[in-house]
Design an enzyme around this catalytic site. Structure first.
Site, mmCIF file in Angstrom:
data_model
loop_
_atom_site.group_PDB
_atom_site.id
_atom_site.type_symbol
_atom_site.label_atom_id
_atom_site.label_comp_id
_atom_site.label_asym_id
_atom_site.label_seq_id
_atom_site.Cartn_x
_atom_site.Cartn_y
_atom_site.Cartn_z
ATOM 1 N N HIS A 14 0.856 -1.190 0.000
ATOM 2 C CA HIS A 14 0.000 0.000 0.000
ATOM 3 C C HIS A 14 0.892 1.240 0.000
ATOM 4 O O HIS A 14 1.209 1.777 1.063
ATOM 5 C CB HIS A 14 -0.872 0.045 1.251
ATOM 6 C CG HIS A 14 -1.839 -1.085 1.395
ATOM 7 N ND1 HIS A 14 -3.167 -0.984 1.050
ATOM 8 C CD2 HIS A 14 -1.678 -2.353 1.868
ATOM 9 C CE1 HIS A 14 -3.794 -2.125 1.299
ATOM 10 N NE2 HIS A 14 -2.906 -2.983 1.797
ATOM 11 N N LYS A 46 -9.428 -5.674 -6.357
ATOM 12 C CA LYS A 46 -9.337 -5.872 -4.902
ATOM 13 C C LYS A 46 -10.689 -5.593 -4.276
ATOM 14 O O LYS A 46 -11.288 -4.545 -4.519
ATOM 15 C CB LYS A 46 -8.286 -4.915 -4.316
ATOM 16 C CG LYS A 46 -8.228 -4.888 -2.780
ATOM 17 C CD LYS A 46 -7.606 -6.151 -2.201
ATOM 18 C CE LYS A 46 -7.555 -6.136 -0.677
ATOM 19 N NZ LYS A 46 -6.500 -5.323 -0.119
ATOM 20 N N HIS A 57 -3.595 -12.092 2.631
ATOM 21 C CA HIS A 57 -3.141 -12.262 4.027
ATOM 22 C C HIS A 57 -3.980 -13.164 4.922
ATOM 23 O O HIS A 57 -4.741 -12.708 5.740
ATOM 24 C CB HIS A 57 -2.879 -10.923 4.708
ATOM 25 C CG HIS A 57 -3.907 -9.836 4.525
ATOM 26 N ND1 HIS A 57 -5.249 -10.055 4.462
ATOM 27 C CD2 HIS A 57 -3.744 -8.501 4.427
ATOM 28 C CE1 HIS A 57 -5.870 -8.893 4.332
ATOM 29 N NE2 HIS A 57 -4.974 -7.938 4.290
ATOM 30 N N ASP A 73 2.039 -6.705 2.739
ATOM 31 C CA ASP A 73 0.982 -5.761 3.127
ATOM 32 C C ASP A 73 1.606 -4.458 3.652
ATOM 33 O O ASP A 73 1.091 -3.834 4.577
ATOM 34 C CB ASP A 73 0.066 -6.375 4.197
ATOM 35 C CG ASP A 73 -1.285 -5.674 4.279
ATOM 36 O OD1 ASP A 73 -1.578 -4.833 3.406
ATOM 37 O OD2 ASP A 73 -2.040 -5.961 5.224
ATOM 38 N N HIS A 77 2.212 3.811 7.957
ATOM 39 C CA HIS A 77 1.584 4.798 8.840
ATOM 40 C C HIS A 77 2.692 5.410 9.689
ATOM 41 O O HIS A 77 3.621 4.707 10.087
ATOM 42 C CB HIS A 77 0.554 4.123 9.755
ATOM 43 C CG HIS A 77 -0.635 3.590 9.024
ATOM 44 N ND1 HIS A 77 -1.637 4.406 8.543
ATOM 45 C CD2 HIS A 77 -0.979 2.330 8.676
ATOM 46 C CE1 HIS A 77 -2.557 3.663 7.941
ATOM 47 N NE2 HIS A 77 -2.177 2.398 7.994
ATOM 48 N N GLY A 137 -1.677 -1.196 10.349
ATOM 49 C CA GLY A 137 -0.759 -1.466 9.238
ATOM 50 C C GLY A 137 0.670 -1.148 9.636
ATOM 51 O O GLY A 137 0.905 -0.341 10.541
#
Ligand code: DOR
Ligand code: ZN
Length: 450
Positions: free
Chosen positions: A65, A150, A236, A307, A311, A326
């Site tokens: 991401h 997704k 995941h 993944d 952050h 995350g």
């Protein structure tokens, strides 16, 4: 940009085992794999003496991401792909919960355009499903650079969510390609979150977003795939129950993945790391971690991903339950898995299967993920002899921290090569981060999926 390159005196992780030798890349393509070595440098060829290093296919992270567009201050396509390259990842697939969400052809074209200017590695992108964008999902079928659809079946970071049966059926019935699902059951989640509102201890996260939440959604997505004969990739896996269930129910239509952090951490690490280890779906329990390893080894789980969800620590500092979920990981996944290999959890060839050949097969990325003549010259040369302790200061991600801080890692990529061009390098006594060699946009291409 493509390159001509000769790697000499290396231990090559070939599809049928590790052998010593040389490997030549001509115009970006693997031209000769020479198990007995003896290749002689040619004019204009970049030569690496890789004595003591292992040569692996460039790894593929099919689940990151990056935050471009929207929050480039956290991660943009340049910093994300630099981080990837430093970790031996030569191709990444980026998720659609950017700002704006990547839910139509125009946003996808825009992301692909940005990547062509900023990335140093190969790149592909998911389109996000909503409850009313089937026409958009159809509009990108077969488009270069778009790896699949997704679906967030349960809410996570951002507002992408499709959980009503009629909407899910509409998507499975009327689209092609591969659907990747974030499998957590939204109704169960919404029932449980209020019950856990009073809890501020991080252990509540895995209790609230429990195994049943994940298993329900995994079963539901699998049923849709079978009913509509649609390719499905469940992202995941976090629980032993899902992995055991898939072992006997996966069939030919379904593939799945596990994150490095779910293979590495358990409830005790969550306790120690606090909000750094907060993610969706959660890090669970020792028994889950053990079963995920078992199902990875028996082939139920097809690949290992990160993944990567950058952050900031500042955003996390509000504590549980308000902290965003995350963690970053794209630059540490390969060394981490190779460390597991050197610690006896698996073999180096297993890691290559799970992080190179596996993702290439799941997403139909031709000529990638193996050291085979005619395949793309995406490579990484790793040092399996040295161990170094990683700290938050050692990372390329813009958020500036790693959940693995304090861990001793081996398998650091000394060279990462894209289409025969070196894009990142470390030296034996140099900095942990190493140095970038390619300019943004100079290397890496948009990926194609068959
Ligand atoms: O923990 C997570 N973080 N899970 C997701 O599904 C999304 C990700 C993010 O983008 O932050
Ligand atoms: Zn994700």
């Amino acid at each position: 940009m493509t390159g001509n390159l000769l790697v000499q005196n290396t231990m090559m992780a070939l599809p049928n085992g590790i052998v010593e030798g040389d490997l030549r890349v001509v115009n970006g393509t693997i031209h000769t794999v020479a198990p007995n070595g003896g290749l002689v440098p040619k004019d204009g060829e970049f030569v690496i003496d890789a004595t003591g290093l292992h040569l692996l296919p460039g790894a593929i992270d099919p689940h990151v991401h990056f935050r471009d567009p929207g929050n480039p201050e956290k991660e943009d396509l340049e910093s994300g792909s630099r981080a990837a390259a430093s970790g031996g990842i030569t191709s990444f697939l980026d998720m659609p919960n950017t700002v704006p969400n990547a839910t139509n052809r125009m946003e996808l074209e825009s992301k692909i355009g940005l990547a062509s200017e900023k990335a140093v590695t190969h790149h592909g992108f998911f389109i996000g499903a909503t409850s009313n964008n089937v026409a958009d999902l159809q509009s990108i079928e077969g488009m270069d650079g778009v790896c699949g659809i997704k679906i967030f079946m349960g809410s996570s970071t951002g507002d992408l969510l499709v959980h009503e049966q009629e909407h899910l059926e509409n998507i499975f019935a009327n689209t092609g390609g591969i659907i990747a699902t974030h499998a957590e059951d939204e109704n169960r989640l919404q029932n449980r979150i209020p019950q856990f509102e009073h809890r501020t201890d991080i252990a509540a996260h895995a209790e609230c977003r429990d195994v049943e939440c994940a298993l329900l959604a995994t079963k539901r997505a699998s049923a849709l795939a079978k009913d509509y004969d649609h390719r499905l990739h469940i992202v995941h896996l976090t629980s032993g129950s899902e992995a055991d269930w898939l072992a006997s129910n996966k069939g030919d239509l379904i593939t799945t993945e596990v994150c490095t952090q779910h293979l590495t951490f358990d409830q005790d690490d969550v306790e120690k790391l606090g909000v750094r280890a907060l993610m969706n779906p959660p890090i669970r329990y020792t028994e889950d971690r053990d079963t995920l390893w078992k199902r990875l080894k028996d082939g139920t789980i097809d690949c290992v991903v990160t993944d990567h969800a950058p952050h900031t620590l500042q955003a996390k500092s509000v504590g549980y339950p308000k902290a965003p979920a995350g963690m970053p990981g794209v630059e540490t996944s390969l060394p981490l898995m190779l460390t597991h290999a050197m610690d006896g959890k698996c073999s180096v060839s297993d890691v290559v299967r799970w992080m190179c050949a596996g993702p290439a097969k799941v997403y139909g990325m031709e000529n990638k993920g193996s050291l085979i003549e005619g395949y793309d010259g995406d490579l990484t040369l790793v040092d399996l002899e040295t161990r170094r302790t990683i700290t938050d200061d050692d990372v390329w991600t813009k958020v500036g921290w790693t959940p693995y801080a304090g861990m001793e890692l081996t398998g650091l990529p000394m060279w990462t090569i894209v289409d025969g061009v070196p894009v990142h390098r470390r030296t034996q006594n140099g900095s942990f981060r190493g140095e970038p060699l390619a300019r943004p946009g100079q290397t890496g291409r948009v990926l194609r999926f068959s």
